[in-house]
Design a protein around this motif. Sequence first.
Motif, PDB file in Angstrom:
ATOM      1  N   VAL A   1      -0.003  -0.395   5.506  1.00  9.08           N
ATOM      2  CA  VAL A   1       1.424  -0.521   5.218  1.00  9.08           C
ATOM      3  C   VAL A   1       1.597  -0.841   3.735  1.00  9.08           C
ATOM      4  N   TRP A   2       2.635  -0.281   3.126  1.00  8.89           N
ATOM      5  CA  TRP A   2       3.005  -0.543   1.729  1.00  8.89           C
ATOM      6  C   TRP A   2       4.351  -1.221   1.759  1.00  8.89           C
ATOM      7  N   GLY A   3       4.526  -2.265   0.949  1.00  9.60           N
ATOM      8  CA  GLY A   3       5.794  -2.967   0.933  1.00  9.60           C
ATOM      9  C   GLY A   3       6.233  -3.344  -0.468  1.00  9.60           C
ATOM     10  N   VAL A   4       7.551  -3.456  -0.648  1.00  4.61           N
ATOM     11  CA  VAL A   4       8.129  -3.855  -1.934  1.00  4.61           C
ATOM     12  C   VAL A   4       9.222  -4.901  -1.699  1.00  4.61           C
TER      13      VAL A   4
ATOM     14  N   LYS B   1      13.956   2.452  -4.406  1.00  4.09           N
ATOM     15  CA  LYS B   1      12.838   3.363  -4.654  1.00  4.09           C
ATOM     16  C   LYS B   1      12.107   3.691  -3.364  1.00  4.09           C
ATOM     17  N   ILE B   2      11.721   2.661  -2.599  1.00  2.00           N
ATOM     18  CA  ILE B   2      10.950   2.911  -1.380  1.00  2.00           C
ATOM     19  C   ILE B   2      11.787   3.661  -0.334  1.00  2.00           C
ATOM     20  N   MET B   3      13.108   3.493  -0.374  1.00  2.00           N
ATOM     21  CA  MET B   3      13.966   4.185   0.587  1.00  2.00           C
ATOM     22  C   MET B   3      13.967   5.703   0.365  1.00  2.00           C
ATOM     23  N   GLN B   4      13.430   6.167  -0.751  1.00  2.00           N
ATOM     24  CA  GLN B   4      13.316   7.604  -1.020  1.00  2.00           C
ATOM     25  C   GLN B   4      12.055   8.211  -0.394  1.00  2.00           C
ATOM     26  N   VAL B   5      11.138   7.352   0.071  1.00  2.00           N
ATOM     27  CA  VAL B   5       9.880   7.832   0.643  1.00  2.00           C
ATOM     28  C   VAL B   5      10.137   8.460   2.014  1.00  2.00           C
ATOM     29  N   GLU B   6       9.504   9.598   2.235  1.00  2.00           N
ATOM     30  CA  GLU B   6       9.605  10.323   3.505  1.00  2.00           C
ATOM     31  C   GLU B   6       8.207  10.488   4.097  1.00  2.00           C
ATOM     32  N   PRO B   7       8.103  10.611   5.424  1.00  2.00           N
ATOM     33  CA  PRO B   7       6.798  10.911   6.009  1.00  2.00           C
ATOM     34  C   PRO B   7       6.215  12.175   5.358  1.00  2.00           C
ATOM     35  N   GLY B   8       4.922  12.112   5.035  1.00  2.00           N
ATOM     36  CA  GLY B   8       4.260  13.220   4.358  1.00  2.00           C
ATOM     37  C   GLY B   8       4.108  12.999   2.866  1.00  2.00           C
ATOM     38  N   ASP B   9       4.913  12.082   2.294  1.00  2.00           N
ATOM     39  CA  ASP B   9       4.766  11.766   0.869  1.00  2.00           C
ATOM     40  C   ASP B   9       3.410  11.112   0.640  1.00  2.00           C
ATOM     41  N   ARG B  10       2.878  11.286  -0.557  1.00  2.00           N
ATOM     42  CA  ARG B  10       1.588  10.687  -0.913  1.00  2.00           C
ATOM     43  C   ARG B  10       1.802   9.518  -1.861  1.00  2.00           C
TER      44      ARG B  10
ATOM     45  N   SER C   1       5.703   7.019   8.214  1.00  2.00           N
ATOM     46  CA  SER C   1       6.960   6.532   8.799  1.00  2.00           C
ATOM     47  C   SER C   1       8.043   6.609   7.731  1.00  2.00           C
ATOM     48  N   LYS C   2       9.258   6.492   8.185  1.00  2.00           N
ATOM     49  CA  LYS C   2      10.367   6.297   7.249  1.00  2.00           C
ATOM     50  C   LYS C   2      10.321   4.830   6.838  1.00  2.00           C
ATOM     51  N   PRO C   3      10.926   4.473   5.703  1.00  2.00           N
ATOM     52  CA  PRO C   3      10.966   3.059   5.308  1.00  2.00           C
ATOM     53  C   PRO C   3      11.711   2.230   6.345  1.00  2.00           C
ATOM     54  N   TYR C   4      11.275   0.993   6.468  1.00  2.00           N
ATOM     55  CA  TYR C   4      11.879   0.064   7.423  1.00  2.00           C
ATOM     56  C   TYR C   4      11.799  -1.341   6.837  1.00  2.00           C
TER      57      TYR C   4
END
Length: 139
Positions: A26-29, A36-45, A64-67
């Motif tokens: 898991v990555w967290g901010v 910024k993290i809310m722009q991440v989509e599944p499949g992003d690297r 996953s989508k951000p949560y």
Amino acid sequence: MVSELSKFWFCILTPENYEVVKKELVWGVTSRHRNKIMQVEPGDRLVMYVIGEKRIKGIYEAVSKPYEDETEIFHGGVYPYRVKLRQVKESEKGIDIRELVPELELFKRKDAKWAGVLRGRAMIEITEKDYKTIEKKLR
């Protein structure tokens, strides 16, 4: 497989929190970097850059989508805005970022002030070209 819609992220973290990323996947901010993290989509690297060591140590894929999660797993804070990951590539030794500075578009300055672009950031979107350069060199 990276799709043409994938985005690529350069994530900045401490050695202690890189161990959490590897173990918990898991990555967290903090809330400061929520947008910024809310722009991440599944499949992003996500490329993991470990400060202090000045090394890129791994590449992960968002699964996953951000949560939001307040569980205390990270060092130095809660980092409640999170995304679940899958490990793509990991290197114990990693790549010294200073070797890559001349090749990466992320760093406009190629002199001793290259690190200024990272200051105060948790994650930065990078080009596919930069991602492929990093992926190729991470062994």
